[in-house]
Design a protein around this motif. Structure first.
Motif, PDB file in Angstrom:
ATOM      1  N   VAL A   1       6.351  -1.886   8.432  1.00  0.00           N
ATOM      2  CA  VAL A   1       5.102  -2.380   7.857  1.00  0.00           C
ATOM      3  C   VAL A   1       3.964  -1.415   8.164  1.00  0.00           C
ATOM      4  O   VAL A   1       3.165  -1.044   7.287  1.00  0.00           O
ATOM      5  CB  VAL A   1       4.772  -3.783   8.394  1.00  0.00           C
ATOM      6  N   THR A   2       3.870  -0.994   9.420  1.00  0.00           N
ATOM      7  CA  THR A   2       2.805  -0.084   9.828  1.00  0.00           C
ATOM      8  C   THR A   2       2.942   1.266   9.145  1.00  0.00           C
ATOM      9  O   THR A   2       1.946   1.867   8.709  1.00  0.00           O
ATOM     10  CB  THR A   2       2.825   0.090  11.364  1.00  0.00           C
ATOM     11  N   LEU A   3       4.176   1.749   9.014  1.00  0.00           N
ATOM     12  CA  LEU A   3       4.405   3.019   8.333  1.00  0.00           C
ATOM     13  C   LEU A   3       3.983   2.934   6.873  1.00  0.00           C
ATOM     14  O   LEU A   3       3.399   3.884   6.321  1.00  0.00           O
ATOM     15  CB  LEU A   3       5.882   3.413   8.451  1.00  0.00           C
ATOM     16  N   ALA A   4       4.252   1.792   6.237  1.00  0.00           N
ATOM     17  CA  ALA A   4       3.835   1.612   4.844  1.00  0.00           C
ATOM     18  C   ALA A   4       2.322   1.692   4.715  1.00  0.00           C
ATOM     19  O   ALA A   4       1.789   2.354   3.804  1.00  0.00           O
ATOM     20  CB  ALA A   4       4.341   0.265   4.322  1.00  0.00           C
ATOM     21  N   HIS A   5       1.603   1.040   5.625  1.00  0.00           N
ATOM     22  CA  HIS A   5       0.138   1.069   5.576  1.00  0.00           C
ATOM     23  C   HIS A   5      -0.388   2.480   5.852  1.00  0.00           C
ATOM     24  O   HIS A   5      -1.353   2.933   5.200  1.00  0.00           O
ATOM     25  CB  HIS A   5      -0.437   0.076   6.587  1.00  0.00           C
ATOM     26  N   ALA A   6       0.221   3.169   6.814  1.00  0.00           N
ATOM     27  CA  ALA A   6      -0.227   4.527   7.131  1.00  0.00           C
ATOM     28  C   ALA A   6       0.016   5.472   5.952  1.00  0.00           C
ATOM     29  O   ALA A   6      -0.838   6.307   5.613  1.00  0.00           O
ATOM     30  CB  ALA A   6       0.481   5.029   8.381  1.00  0.00           C
ATOM     31  N   ARG A   7       1.175   5.343   5.329  1.00  0.00           N
ATOM     32  CA  ARG A   7       1.478   6.206   4.180  1.00  0.00           C
ATOM     33  C   ARG A   7       0.577   5.882   2.998  1.00  0.00           C
ATOM     34  O   ARG A   7       0.138   6.788   2.269  1.00  0.00           O
ATOM     35  CB  ARG A   7       2.953   6.045   3.807  1.00  0.00           C
ATOM     36  N   ALA A   8       0.289   4.619   2.792  1.00  0.00           N
ATOM     37  CA  ALA A   8      -0.617   4.245   1.703  1.00  0.00           C
ATOM     38  C   ALA A   8      -2.005   4.821   1.939  1.00  0.00           C
ATOM     39  O   ALA A   8      -2.652   5.332   1.022  1.00  0.00           O
ATOM     40  CB  ALA A   8      -0.681   2.723   1.582  1.00  0.00           C
ATOM     41  N   ALA A   9      -2.479   4.741   3.197  1.00  0.00           N
ATOM     42  CA  ALA A   9      -3.802   5.281   3.522  1.00  0.00           C
ATOM     43  C   ALA A   9      -3.851   6.791   3.334  1.00  0.00           C
ATOM     44  O   ALA A   9      -4.915   7.359   3.022  1.00  0.00           O
ATOM     45  CB  ALA A   9      -4.172   4.923   4.956  1.00  0.00           C
ATOM     46  N   ALA A  10      -2.698   7.449   3.506  1.00  0.00           N
ATOM     47  CA  ALA A  10      -2.625   8.903   3.333  1.00  0.00           C
ATOM     48  C   ALA A  10      -2.364   9.304   1.890  1.00  0.00           C
ATOM     49  O   ALA A  10      -2.229  10.497   1.590  1.00  0.00           O
ATOM     50  CB  ALA A  10      -1.526   9.468   4.236  1.00  0.00           C
ATOM     51  N   GLY A  11      -2.274   8.319   0.991  1.00  0.00           N
ATOM     52  CA  GLY A  11      -2.043   8.607  -0.421  1.00  0.00           C
ATOM     53  C   GLY A  11      -0.595   8.823  -0.782  1.00  0.00           C
ATOM     54  O   GLY A  11      -0.286   9.236  -1.910  1.00  0.00           O
ATOM     55  N   GLN A  12       0.327   8.516   0.135  1.00  0.00           N
ATOM     56  CA  GLN A  12       1.756   8.685  -0.126  1.00  0.00           C
ATOM     57  C   GLN A  12       2.315   7.386  -0.706  1.00  0.00           C
ATOM     58  O   GLN A  12       3.032   6.644  -0.048  1.00  0.00           O
ATOM     59  CB  GLN A  12       2.473   9.072   1.167  1.00  0.00           C
ATOM     60  N   ARG A  13       2.002   7.130  -1.955  1.00  0.00           N
ATOM     61  CA  ARG A  13       2.277   5.830  -2.550  1.00  0.00           C
ATOM     62  C   ARG A  13       3.773   5.527  -2.667  1.00  0.00           C
ATOM     63  O   ARG A  13       4.219   4.421  -2.363  1.00  0.00           O
ATOM     64  CB  ARG A  13       1.603   5.730  -3.913  1.00  0.00           C
ATOM     65  N   SER A  14       4.555   6.476  -3.092  1.00  0.00           N
ATOM     66  CA  SER A  14       5.990   6.257  -3.254  1.00  0.00           C
ATOM     67  C   SER A  14       6.656   5.993  -1.904  1.00  0.00           C
ATOM     68  O   SER A  14       7.453   5.056  -1.751  1.00  0.00           O
ATOM     69  CB  SER A  14       6.635   7.470  -3.925  1.00  0.00           C
ATOM     70  N   GLU A  15       6.322   6.826  -0.917  1.00  0.00           N
ATOM     71  CA  GLU A  15       6.894   6.642   0.420  1.00  0.00           C
ATOM     72  C   GLU A  15       6.441   5.327   1.042  1.00  0.00           C
ATOM     73  O   GLU A  15       7.212   4.662   1.741  1.00  0.00           O
ATOM     74  CB  GLU A  15       6.484   7.807   1.331  1.00  0.00           C
ATOM     75  N   ALA A  16       5.187   4.948   0.777  1.00  0.00           N
ATOM     76  CA  ALA A  16       4.678   3.673   1.301  1.00  0.00           C
ATOM     77  C   ALA A  16       5.449   2.499   0.718  1.00  0.00           C
ATOM     78  O   ALA A  16       5.815   1.554   1.430  1.00  0.00           O
ATOM     79  CB  ALA A  16       3.189   3.534   0.982  1.00  0.00           C
ATOM     80  N   SER A  17       5.726   2.565  -0.575  1.00  0.00           N
ATOM     81  CA  SER A  17       6.479   1.487  -1.226  1.00  0.00           C
ATOM     82  C   SER A  17       7.896   1.391  -0.654  1.00  0.00           C
ATOM     83  O   SER A  17       8.408   0.288  -0.413  1.00  0.00           O
ATOM     84  CB  SER A  17       6.540   1.743  -2.730  1.00  0.00           C
ATOM     85  N   GLU A  18       8.515   2.530  -0.405  1.00  0.00           N
ATOM     86  CA  GLU A  18       9.868   2.529   0.163  1.00  0.00           C
ATOM     87  C   GLU A  18       9.856   1.926   1.567  1.00  0.00           C
ATOM     88  O   GLU A  18      10.755   1.150   1.929  1.00  0.00           O
ATOM     89  CB  GLU A  18      10.411   3.951   0.210  1.00  0.00           C
ATOM     90  N   SER A  19       8.859   2.268   2.361  1.00  0.00           N
ATOM     91  CA  SER A  19       8.760   1.721   3.723  1.00  0.00           C
ATOM     92  C   SER A  19       8.561   0.216   3.689  1.00  0.00           C
ATOM     93  O   SER A  19       9.163  -0.519   4.484  1.00  0.00           O
ATOM     94  CB  SER A  19       7.594   2.381   4.472  1.00  0.00           C
ATOM     95  N   MET A  20       7.731  -0.262   2.752  1.00  0.00           N
ATOM     96  CA  MET A  20       7.500  -1.703   2.674  1.00  0.00           C
ATOM     97  C   MET A  20       8.768  -2.425   2.226  1.00  0.00           C
ATOM     98  O   MET A  20       9.054  -3.534   2.705  1.00  0.00           O
ATOM     99  CB  MET A  20       6.350  -1.998   1.716  1.00  0.00           C
TER     100      MET A  20
END
Length: 405
Positions: free
Chosen positions: A363-382
């Motif tokens: 969950v935290t990795l998804a939020h961190a990746r989203a904040a960094a603009g890594q949308r695809s990676e954030a979605s995969e983490s979530m």
């Protein structure tokens, strides 16, 4: 008349640790005490449907367990069988007092004995005093259930083989065992943290038990700052319980909770305990964690959360107590404080084996990746986080998560 099965289940949830502690304090054999208590519950399921639920189910179970233990002792061809029998007979002659907490406290400190493997001490307390099973304990300590089961078996055998005394340690030895006792109580509360209000899971009983034991330790050791720190931490968390779920059982994260639903009385009590602990001017994990919760509690007064202060406190905690849970929590605080790059470096630097099944990490990795603009990676983490989430309400909340642009 109460339903016999439900009455037995209720007694098991509310009284298992107290009953086991009373039995083990005399027999000094946790494994045989567990067997005797299991036989007592089986006897209750056979007897109560026809005879009715007794007025004092705990006392009935305690007597049945003692009878079972005495019968077992009589069939053992060992030298100390008669001694164990006499101890059990002595207990039967004494007044029934299953609610007395002293034996549970003794058992907590016995489980923290230095002769027991360090990694097994807090888990052993969770099983023997608080009634958790090996799978629940393994989840709390982020290890495989089979590994945890082996640790618990070895620890019980160690207690039996060495004949460890069931009594509070001397004052000079108390502090050396205290950390393990506090860890067990905190882990018990954490296990109960996801209980849904109104659900008949028994988890609220476990939270109440953790709070009770914390208060008991404060009464026993009022000058130990970490004891007060743990109580302050639990009180701050418990103060928010009513706000964590919506009327329909939906999950409400901390930053969206209605602070009007927080318990003002518990927050005041927590702050008083934290102030008393701080007078010792000695850093401690639980004081630091309580201070973190105190920052969150200030939102009820100021209407805002000081994320920079949280990041500093989590940094201090991570420097002193760098567990996986603490490091992930620090990364979450960094994301909220706007330091998402630092959070990503921290998260991606953690050993994969320690976080692969740890839902808060993803969950935290998804939020961190989203904040960094890594949308695809954030979605995969979530999606990974959703797959690791057992609570249906939390799973629905995560499934509805949307990345902010």
């Amino acid at each position: 008349m109460d339903d016999p099965r439900r009455a037995a289940e209720k007694a098991a949830r509310a009284s298992y640790g107290r009953l086991l502690s009373i039995l083990a304090a005399r027999s000094r054999d946790i494994a045989s005490s567990e067997d005797a208590l299991a036989e007592a519950f089986l006897a209750a399921l056979r007897s109560w449907p026809s005879a009715g639920v007794p007025r004092n189910p705990e006392a009935w179970l305690l007597t049945a367990a003692r009878n079972s233990a005495r019968n077992t002792a009589r069939h053992r061809a060992v030298v100390d069988a008669s001694v164990a029998d006499l101890l059990l007979l002595h207990d039967e002659a004494a007044p029934e007092q299953p609610d007395i907490p002293d034996d549970r406290l003794k058992l907590l400190f016995v489980c923290a004995h230095p002769a027991i493997e360090e990694a097994a001490r807090a888990p052993l307390m969770l099983q023997t005093v608080l009634g958790l099973d090996a799978a629940q304990i393994a989840a709390a300590f982020l290890v495989a259930p089979a590994t945890m089961g082996q640790r618990l078996v070895r620890a019980k055998a160690r207690i039996k083989d060495t004949g460890l005394r069931f009594e509070l340690p001397a004052a000079e030895d108390m502090s050396s065992r205290l950390s393990d006792v506090l860890d067990a109580i905190y882990a018990a509360y954490g296990t109960a943290w996801d209980a849904v209000a109104g659900a008949d899971t028994g988890q609220q009983d476990l939270a109440d038990e953790a709070l009770f034991l914390s208060r008991l330790l404060v009464a026993l050791l009022p000058d130990e700052p970490e004891v007060r720190g743990l109580l302050a931490l639990l009180l701050h968390c418990e103060a928010r319980r009513a706000a964590r779920r919506g009327p329909d059982g939906s999950f409400v994260p901390l930053k969206l909770q209605d602070t009007r639903l927080w318990s003002h009385e518990m927050i005041v009590e927590a702050e008083n305990e934290l102030i008393a602990a701080s007078r010792a001017a000695v850093f401690g994990r639980y004081q630091c964690e309580a201070a973190i919760q105190s920052v969150h509690a200030q939102r009820a007064i100021t209407g805002r959360t000081r994320h920079e202060a949280l990041a500093v406190l989590y940094g201090l905690l991570a420097d002193r107590c760098p567990s996986t849970g603490v490091l992930v929590a620090r990364a979450a605080a960094l994301v909220e404080a706007g330091a998402h790059r630092q959070a990503l470096d921290l998260l991606l630097g953690l050993p994969p084996a320690s976080v692969s099944r740890y839902q808060p990490y993803w969950v935290t990795l998804a939020h961190a990746r989203a904040a960094a603009g890594q949308r695809s990676e954030a979605s995969e983490s979530m999606q990974t986080a959703i797959g690791l989430t057992e609570d249906a309400a939390v799973r629905r909340f995560l499934a509805d998560w949307r990345m902010t642009p």
